[in-house]
Enzyme design. Structure first.
Site, PDB file in Angstrom:
ATOM      1  N   THR A  73      24.124  26.648  52.526  1.00 32.59           N
ATOM      2  CA  THR A  73      24.006  27.433  53.760  1.00 32.59           C
ATOM      3  C   THR A  73      23.168  26.695  54.796  1.00 32.59           C
ATOM      4  O   THR A  73      23.540  26.614  55.975  1.00 32.59           O
ATOM      5  CB  THR A  73      23.393  28.819  53.453  1.00 32.59           C
ATOM      6  OG1 THR A  73      24.247  29.482  52.504  1.00 32.59           O
ATOM      7  CG2 THR A  73      23.266  29.666  54.697  1.00 32.59           C
ATOM      8  N   GLN A 177      32.418  23.765  47.090  1.00 30.26           N
ATOM      9  CA  GLN A 177      33.244  24.113  45.921  1.00 30.26           C
ATOM     10  C   GLN A 177      34.094  22.932  45.459  1.00 30.26           C
ATOM     11  O   GLN A 177      34.915  23.076  44.545  1.00 30.26           O
ATOM     12  CB  GLN A 177      34.169  25.293  46.250  1.00 30.26           C
ATOM     13  CG  GLN A 177      33.443  26.584  46.569  1.00 30.26           C
ATOM     14  CD  GLN A 177      32.798  27.250  45.354  1.00 30.26           C
ATOM     15  OE1 GLN A 177      32.996  26.837  44.207  1.00 30.26           O
ATOM     16  NE2 GLN A 177      32.015  28.290  45.598  1.00 30.26           N
ATOM     17  N   SER A 197      26.048  21.909  47.704  1.00 30.28           N
ATOM     18  CA  SER A 197      25.043  22.835  47.159  1.00 30.28           C
ATOM     19  C   SER A 197      24.815  22.548  45.678  1.00 30.28           C
ATOM     20  O   SER A 197      25.781  22.382  44.923  1.00 30.28           O
ATOM     21  CB  SER A 197      25.558  24.268  47.328  1.00 30.28           C
ATOM     22  OG  SER A 197      24.754  25.157  46.588  1.00 30.28           O
ATOM     23  N   GLY A 198      23.539  22.524  45.260  1.00 28.07           N
ATOM     24  CA  GLY A 198      23.227  22.212  43.863  1.00 28.07           C
ATOM     25  C   GLY A 198      23.766  23.205  42.862  1.00 28.07           C
ATOM     26  O   GLY A 198      24.320  22.830  41.822  1.00 28.07           O
ATOM     27  N   CYS A 318      28.559  35.978  48.174  1.00 25.68           N
ATOM     28  CA  CYS A 318      27.821  36.255  49.409  1.00 25.68           C
ATOM     29  C   CYS A 318      28.336  37.506  50.107  1.00 25.68           C
ATOM     30  O   CYS A 318      27.628  38.119  50.894  1.00 25.68           O
ATOM     31  CB  CYS A 318      27.916  35.067  50.357  1.00 25.68           C
ATOM     32  SG  CYS A 318      27.389  33.569  49.572  1.00 25.68           S
TER      33      CYS A 318
HETATM   34  N1  PLP Z   1      30.037  27.223  51.062  1.00 31.64           N
HETATM   35  C1  PLP Z   1      30.795  27.692  50.065  1.00 31.64           C
HETATM   36  C2  PLP Z   1      32.243  27.361  50.033  1.00 31.64           C
HETATM   37  C3  PLP Z   1      30.226  28.483  49.064  1.00 31.64           C
HETATM   38  O1  PLP Z   1      31.007  28.953  48.093  1.00 31.64           O
HETATM   39  C4  PLP Z   1      28.847  28.776  49.138  1.00 31.64           C
HETATM   40  C5  PLP Z   1      28.210  29.664  48.154  1.00 31.64           C
HETATM   41  O2  PLP Z   1      28.775  30.646  47.732  1.00 31.64           O
HETATM   42  C6  PLP Z   1      28.092  28.245  50.190  1.00 31.64           C
HETATM   43  C7  PLP Z   1      28.725  27.470  51.143  1.00 31.64           C
HETATM   44  C8  PLP Z   1      26.625  28.509  50.330  1.00 31.64           C
HETATM   45  O3  PLP Z   1      25.878  27.654  49.487  1.00 31.64           O
HETATM   46  P1  PLP Z   1      24.395  28.059  49.033  1.00 31.64           P
HETATM   47  O4  PLP Z   1      24.535  29.213  48.089  1.00 31.64           O
HETATM   48  O5  PLP Z   1      23.840  26.836  48.374  1.00 31.64           O
HETATM   49  O6  PLP Z   1      23.638  28.398  50.249  1.00 31.64           O
END
Ligand code: PLP
Length: 373
Positions: A73, A177, A197-198, A318
């Site tokens: 994010t 993803q 993202s980790g 989310c």
């Molecule tokens: N982008 C995608 C495609 C995601 O699936 C997610 C998380 O669900 C994110 C961004 C956000 O990543 P983070 O949870 O590390 O903030």
């Protein structure tokens, strides 16, 4: 928890043994601040730089093109913030982006930008020709995700990026993803910025990175210190960054074996599903599948499955709790999108679990059938 079957790896994955072991010494033994100039601080700084190299190698980048963040994010927010102040006042994003991208693009409206939206086809794929129609010489930035988080569809990133560049726009991709399943090479695809993202790749939550191609200027995103070359202040989370580096290396090394395993798991799962006329939405990587069970409400089914020991989601984590069907499915024109459930598989999913989970789904669907509200 051991009796539950976890089919929600797209929401998050566990930290791998390798990533965990790599991080441990940095909590208590080498706990030093990597910004400290003394030798102990520099030991932590060296670990951060080794992790940066591993993250870079995983996407075919140079180490100095990687900026650590608190996750996907933040990386997305940073990428979009980079165009504030640009002379060009248009942004283009696909309509199946993660909420973070949609919100960042929309947020730029208050800074004088207009947002052009590009729809996918029925398979969840954004055609370069559709993007070309949506952008112009005044488009500053295009954002299309590499792999969609609801149906797993893989976007033609190289072609989309070329379309953006042909109009002089920068190209950003959310690869959160994608990294487990796909080989990524930023220099081959030509993308300008990319988010990882980790916690979707067996590293901890709260860590990730933004790739920024050499020559592309991003503005300082968090002020207050010289970390990350003065662009993102704040003491670095060394253990998480070290774990991220280890996970990036492991993901690359295991990709072939992992993909073969996930393919077997998915096959068994889908072969065993038989109730509610299941319809698989779109086409994509094997790790993620959204299935419409006609005649059943997806939200109710996910609750029934959770009670029966199968953990999956309706749409993304989310947007969990939202009563509207996943935007991706609506944009793809999927019929009865509110009857959908997303299942996502990972390294820990066994073929036996997949078969058992599908049988539990069959039972739950037959019980719920006809109870749409
Ligand atoms: N982008 C995608 C495609 C995601 O699936 C997610 C998380 O669900 C994110 C961004 C956000 O990543 P983070 O949870 O590390 O903030």
């Amino acid at each position: 928890m051991t009796d539950r079957i976890y089919l929600d790896y797209a929401a998050t994955s566990p930290v791998s043994d390798m990533a965990f072991a790599a991080a441990l010494p940095y909590y208590k033994e080498i706990f030093y601040n990597p910004s400290s100039t003394h030798s102990l601080g520099q030991a932590a700084a060296s670990a951060v730089e080794r992790a940066r190299e591993k993250c870079a190698a995983a996407i075919g980048a140079n180490a100095d093109e990687i900026y650590f963040t608190s996750g996907g994010t933040e990386a997305i927010n940073w990428a979009f913030a980079s165009v504030v102040g640009s002379q060009k006042k248009r942004i283009a994003v696909s309509t199946i982006e993660h909420d973070a991208t949609i919100a960042c693009a929309d947020g730029l409206r208050s800074r004088g930008f207009t947002v052009d939206r590009v729809k996918p086809n029925a398979d969840g794929i954004v055609a370069p020709s559709a993007l070309e129609k949506a952008i112009g010489g005044d488009t500053a930035l295009v954002g299309v995700m590499t792999v969609n988080n609801i149906v797993g569809s893989v976007q033609p990133i190289k072609e989309l990026c070329a379309a953006a560049h042909s109009r002089g726009a920068l190209f950003f991709t959310d690869a959160v993803q994608a990294v487990n399943a796909l080989e990524i090479n930023v220099h081959d695809s030509g993308v300008d910025m990319l988010a990882v993202s980790g916690h979707k790749m067996y590293a901890p939550k709260g860590v990730g990175f933004l790739y920024v191609r050499r020559g592309v200027t991003v503005k300082p995103f968090i002020l207050g210190g010289e970390q990350e070359r003065g662009l993102r202040a704040g003491t670095l989370d060394v253990p998480s960054i070290v774990a991220l580096g280890a996970a990036a290396e492991e993901t690359t090394a295991q990709r072939k074996i992992n993909n073969a395993h996930i393919e077997a798991v998915r096959k068994v799962f889908l072969r065993t599903l038989e109730c509610g006329a299941p319809v698989v939405c779109g086409r994509g990587i094997n790790d993620i599948v959204s299935v419409v069970f006609n005649g059943v409400n997806g939200g109710r089914l996910a609750v029934a499955l959770s009670c029966a020991g199968v953990c999956c989601s309706v749409g993304s984590a989310c947007s969990a709790g939202s009563a509207v069907p996943p935007q991706t499915l609506v944009e793809m024109g999927v019929k009865n999108a509110d009857s959908s459930v997303r299942f996502s598989f990972g390294r820990g999913t066994t073929v036996e679990q997949a078969a058992k989970a599908a049988r539990i789904v069959n039972d739950a669907v037959s019980r719920l059938k006809g109870q749409i509200v």
